[in-house]
Design a protein around this motif. Structure first.
Motif, PDB file in Angstrom:
ATOM      1  N   MET A   1       0.840  -1.194   0.000  1.00 48.40           N
ATOM      2  CA  MET A   1       0.000   0.000   0.000  1.00 48.40           C
ATOM      3  C   MET A   1       0.876   1.246   0.000  1.00 48.40           C
ATOM      4  SD  MET A   1      -2.813   1.268   2.835  1.00 48.40           S
ATOM      5  CE  MET A   1      -3.887  -0.124   2.521  1.00 48.40           C
ATOM      6  N   ASN A   2       0.509   2.221  -0.805  1.00 53.36           N
ATOM      7  CA  ASN A   2       1.235   3.483  -0.884  1.00 53.36           C
ATOM      8  C   ASN A   2       0.382   4.591  -0.286  1.00 53.36           C
ATOM      9  OD1 ASN A   2       3.311   2.177  -2.331  1.00 53.36           O
ATOM     10  ND2 ASN A   2       2.243   2.517  -4.269  1.00 53.36           N
ATOM     11  N   ILE A   3       0.875   5.201   0.786  1.00 51.77           N
ATOM     12  CA  ILE A   3       0.120   6.218   1.514  1.00 51.77           C
ATOM     13  C   ILE A   3       0.893   7.523   1.504  1.00 51.77           C
ATOM     14  CG2 ILE A   3      -0.834   6.890   3.748  1.00 51.77           C
ATOM     15  CD1 ILE A   3      -1.037   3.885   4.399  1.00 51.77           C
ATOM     16  N   LEU A   4       0.212   8.602   1.163  1.00 50.58           N
ATOM     17  CA  LEU A   4       0.744   9.951   1.304  1.00 50.58           C
ATOM     18  C   LEU A   4      -0.014  10.620   2.433  1.00 50.58           C
ATOM     19  CD1 LEU A   4       2.412  12.447   0.299  1.00 50.58           C
ATOM     20  CD2 LEU A   4       0.436  12.983  -1.156  1.00 50.58           C
ATOM     21  N   ALA A   5       0.699  11.170   3.415  1.00 49.46           N
ATOM     22  CA  ALA A   5       0.063  11.829   4.556  1.00 49.46           C
ATOM     23  C   ALA A   5       0.527  13.273   4.644  1.00 49.46           C
ATOM     24  CB  ALA A   5       0.383  11.088   5.847  1.00 49.46           C
ATOM     25  N   LEU A   6      -0.403  14.159   5.012  1.00 48.00           N
ATOM     26  CA  LEU A   6      -0.137  15.596   5.068  1.00 48.00           C
ATOM     27  C   LEU A   6      -0.608  16.159   6.402  1.00 48.00           C
ATOM     28  CD1 LEU A   6      -1.701  16.481   1.579  1.00 48.00           C
ATOM     29  CD2 LEU A   6       0.651  15.755   2.043  1.00 48.00           C
ATOM     30  N   ASP A   7       0.224  17.020   6.988  1.00 49.55           N
ATOM     31  CA  ASP A   7      -0.178  17.689   8.224  1.00 49.55           C
ATOM     32  C   ASP A   7       0.283  19.140   8.203  1.00 49.55           C
ATOM     33  OD1 ASP A   7      -1.022  18.094  10.994  1.00 49.55           O
ATOM     34  OD2 ASP A   7       1.121  18.208  11.395  1.00 49.55           O
ATOM     35  N   THR A   8      -0.679  20.035   8.336  1.00 47.31           N
ATOM     36  CA  THR A   8      -0.384  21.472   8.455  1.00 47.31           C
ATOM     37  C   THR A   8      -1.248  22.081   9.550  1.00 47.31           C
ATOM     38  OG1 THR A   8      -2.019  21.971   6.717  1.00 47.31           O
ATOM     39  CG2 THR A   8       0.272  21.728   6.019  1.00 47.31           C
ATOM     40  N   SER A   9      -1.687  21.274  10.504  1.00 44.82           N
ATOM     41  CA  SER A   9      -2.711  21.720  11.439  1.00 44.82           C
ATOM     42  C   SER A   9      -2.198  22.651  12.529  1.00 44.82           C
ATOM     43  CB  SER A   9      -3.396  20.513  12.085  1.00 44.82           C
ATOM     44  OG  SER A   9      -2.464  19.719  12.792  1.00 44.82           O
ATOM     45  N   MET A  10      -0.893  22.558  12.873  1.00 41.33           N
ATOM     46  CA  MET A  10      -0.376  23.371  13.972  1.00 41.33           C
ATOM     47  C   MET A  10       0.926  24.049  13.567  1.00 41.33           C
ATOM     48  SD  MET A  10      -1.394  21.152  17.361  1.00 41.33           S
ATOM     49  CE  MET A  10      -3.041  20.489  17.536  1.00 41.33           C
ATOM     50  N   GLY A  11       1.991  23.831  14.327  1.00 44.90           N
ATOM     51  CA  GLY A  11       3.234  24.562  14.091  1.00 44.90           C
ATOM     52  C   GLY A  11       4.261  23.828  13.268  1.00 44.90           C
ATOM     53  N   VAL A  12       3.830  22.825  12.510  1.00 45.22           N
ATOM     54  CA  VAL A  12       4.728  22.058  11.640  1.00 45.22           C
ATOM     55  C   VAL A  12       4.046  21.861  10.305  1.00 45.22           C
ATOM     56  CG1 VAL A  12       5.678  19.742  11.248  1.00 45.22           C
ATOM     57  CG2 VAL A  12       6.066  20.875  13.420  1.00 45.22           C
ATOM     58  N   CYS A  13       4.823  21.906   9.245  1.00 46.31           N
ATOM     59  CA  CYS A  13       4.345  21.516   7.917  1.00 46.31           C
ATOM     60  C   CYS A  13       5.065  20.225   7.557  1.00 46.31           C
ATOM     61  CB  CYS A  13       4.647  22.601   6.893  1.00 46.31           C
ATOM     62  SG  CYS A  13       4.044  22.241   5.224  1.00 46.31           S
ATOM     63  N   SER A  14       4.326  19.167   7.270  1.00 43.41           N
ATOM     64  CA  SER A  14       4.989  17.895   6.990  1.00 43.41           C
ATOM     65  C   SER A  14       4.223  17.096   5.952  1.00 43.41           C
ATOM     66  CB  SER A  14       5.160  17.068   8.280  1.00 43.41           C
ATOM     67  OG  SER A  14       3.919  16.763   8.865  1.00 43.41           O
ATOM     68  N   ALA A  15       4.996  16.340   5.187  1.00 38.86           N
ATOM     69  CA  ALA A  15       4.463  15.407   4.194  1.00 38.86           C
ATOM     70  C   ALA A  15       5.269  14.130   4.304  1.00 38.86           C
ATOM     71  CB  ALA A  15       4.560  15.978   2.781  1.00 38.86           C
ATOM     72  N   ALA A  16       4.581  13.001   4.202  1.00 39.08           N
ATOM     73  CA  ALA A  16       5.262  11.711   4.351  1.00 39.08           C
ATOM     74  C   ALA A  16       4.676  10.699   3.392  1.00 39.08           C
ATOM     75  CB  ALA A  16       5.133  11.202   5.789  1.00 39.08           C
ATOM     76  N   VAL A  17       5.529   9.795   2.953  1.00 38.14           N
ATOM     77  CA  VAL A  17       5.098   8.634   2.188  1.00 38.14           C
ATOM     78  C   VAL A  17       5.432   7.391   2.993  1.00 38.14           C
ATOM     79  CG1 VAL A  17       5.642   7.172   0.197  1.00 38.14           C
ATOM     80  CG2 VAL A  17       5.188   9.598  -0.138  1.00 38.14           C
ATOM     81  N   LEU A  18       4.460   6.511   3.087  1.00 39.44           N
ATOM     82  CA  LEU A  18       4.661   5.206   3.719  1.00 39.44           C
ATOM     83  C   LEU A  18       4.289   4.139   2.702  1.00 39.44           C
ATOM     84  CD1 LEU A  18       5.242   3.440   6.213  1.00 39.44           C
ATOM     85  CD2 LEU A  18       2.839   3.718   6.860  1.00 39.44           C
ATOM     86  N   ARG A  19       5.282   3.330   2.339  1.00 44.77           N
ATOM     87  CA  ARG A  19       5.055   2.205   1.426  1.00 44.77           C
ATOM     88  C   ARG A  19       5.143   0.927   2.231  1.00 44.77           C
ATOM     89  NH1 ARG A  19       8.241   2.527  -4.195  1.00 44.77           N
ATOM     90  NH2 ARG A  19       6.675   0.915  -4.586  1.00 44.77           N
ATOM     91  N   THR A  20       4.068   0.174   2.267  1.00 45.92           N
ATOM     92  CA  THR A  20       4.050  -1.070   3.011  1.00 45.92           C
ATOM     93  C   THR A  20       3.917  -2.242   2.054  1.00 45.92           C
ATOM     94  OG1 THR A  20       1.643  -1.003   3.309  1.00 45.92           O
ATOM     95  CG2 THR A  20       2.993   0.050   4.995  1.00 45.92           C
ATOM     96  N   GLY A  21       4.581  -3.335   2.386  1.00 47.45           N
ATOM     97  CA  GLY A  21       4.525  -4.535   1.568  1.00 47.45           C
ATOM     98  C   GLY A  21       4.745  -5.762   2.412  1.00 47.45           C
ATOM     99  N   PRO A  22       4.668  -6.939   1.805  1.00 46.73           N
ATOM    100  CA  PRO A  22       4.821  -8.176   2.580  1.00 46.73           C
ATOM    101  C   PRO A  22       6.204  -8.364   3.168  1.00 46.73           C
ATOM    102  CG  PRO A  22       4.719  -8.633   0.220  1.00 46.73           C
ATOM    103  CD  PRO A  22       4.370  -7.197   0.388  1.00 46.73           C
ATOM    104  N   SER A  23       7.221  -7.757   2.567  1.00 45.35           N
ATOM    105  CA  SER A  23       8.584  -8.020   3.034  1.00 45.35           C
ATOM    106  C   SER A  23       9.367  -6.774   3.405  1.00 45.35           C
ATOM    107  CB  SER A  23       9.365  -8.779   1.950  1.00 45.35           C
ATOM    108  OG  SER A  23       9.423  -8.030   0.747  1.00 45.35           O
ATOM    109  N   ALA A  24       8.861  -5.590   3.068  1.00 44.83           N
ATOM    110  CA  ALA A  24       9.633  -4.372   3.333  1.00 44.83           C
ATOM    111  C   ALA A  24       8.702  -3.192   3.527  1.00 44.83           C
ATOM    112  CB  ALA A  24      10.602  -4.092   2.176  1.00 44.83           C
ATOM    113  N   GLN A  25       9.253  -2.159   4.160  1.00 47.68           N
ATOM    114  CA  GLN A  25       8.508  -0.922   4.384  1.00 47.68           C
ATOM    115  C   GLN A  25       9.436   0.253   4.143  1.00 47.68           C
ATOM    116  OE1 GLN A  25       5.603  -0.593   7.656  1.00 47.68           O
ATOM    117  NE2 GLN A  25       6.785   1.149   8.401  1.00 47.68           N
ATOM    118  N   LEU A  26       8.922   1.259   3.438  1.00 49.25           N
ATOM    119  CA  LEU A  26       9.712   2.446   3.138  1.00 49.25           C
ATOM    120  C   LEU A  26       9.023   3.659   3.737  1.00 49.25           C
ATOM    121  CD1 LEU A  26      11.997   3.957   1.585  1.00 49.25           C
ATOM    122  CD2 LEU A  26      10.401   4.088  -0.356  1.00 49.25           C
TER     123      LEU A  26
END
Length: 230
Positions: A1-26
């Motif tokens: 699964m490929n997930i893009l997450a975004l947060d700008t709700s408070m005092g940080v601006c952040s973006a992240a990608v989480l790639r999950t799979g049967p044998s590895a995670q990025l």
């Protein structure tokens, strides 16, 4: 699964990608502390994390955003970006409140004992954004906009730690009720990588992301009506 997450709700601006799979995670993260300028900073962060993860927008399965509470403008920035990207990529949407993300981050960083704890964020004007959480990070109460005194009244016995920028205010109010509370990490913020982890663990997806506002905006429309003069 490929997930893009975004947060700008408070005092940080952040973006992240989480790639999950049967044998590895990025995990790929871009995060910068800022009180203003989230709108200009967010999309370059999105481009950077997608490039580092070797993903095109069309490869995304889920796009997540924090829904608030927090800065009125900041909350809208991540939600608007997530909505637009999801329409383009045909990705599903995930959202949760910023206090739940903070609670998970507090657990991951070992800030709380194995007992219920509070998240308290200074909402200004003598108010707190308040949430109460179980030892596993599940929400027991909130999010709510309360005075420190009202928040302290909702603390059950056994809560010993408060996390966030409003933890000191909550601790003072709890002391007036003869309840000991230890404040910690006033600088803790929600974050996109923690949000991505929550999205990966959940089967819940929502058709439309909506902001969670616990108070009206500071800005008010101007009254343009002309006064009638005699």
């Amino acid at each position: 699964m490929n997930i893009l997450a975004l947060d700008t709700s408070m005092g940080v601006c952040s973006a992240a990608v989480l790639r999950t799979g049967p044998s590895a995670q990025l995990e790929v993260l871009r995060e910068t502390e800022m009180l203003r300028g989230h709108a200009e900073a967010l999309m370059p962060m999105v481009e950077a994390v997608l490039a580092e993860a070797s993903l095109a927008p069309g490869d995304l399965d889920t796009i997540a955003a924090t829904q608030g509470p927090g800065s009125f403008t900041g909350v809208r920035i991540a939600i608007a970006a997530a909505r637009g990207l999801a329409l383009t990529c045909r990705a599903t949407l995930f959202g949760t409140d910023s206090l739940t993300v903070m609670a998970r981050r507090a657990l991951r960083e070992g800030l709380v004992p194995e007992r219920p704890f509070a998240i308290a964020v200074d909402a200004r004007r003598g108010m707190l954004y308040f949430g109460l959480f179980a030892p596993d990070g599940s929400r027991l109460d909130g999010p709510a906009l309360l005075t420190p005194e009202d928040a302290a009244a909702r603390l059950p016995a056994g809560v010993a730690v408060a996390v966030g920028s409003g933890a000191g205010l909550l601790t003072e109010a709890a002391a007036a009720r003869n309840q000991e509370l230890a404040p910690t990490r006033p600088d803790l913020q929600p974050g996109a990588m923690t949000l991505a982890e929550l999205a990966a663990e959940s089967d819940e997806r929502i058709p439309v992301l909506r902001p969670l506002y616990l108070r009206p905006p500071d800005a008010k429309p101007q009254n343009t009506a002309l006064e009638r003069r005699p």
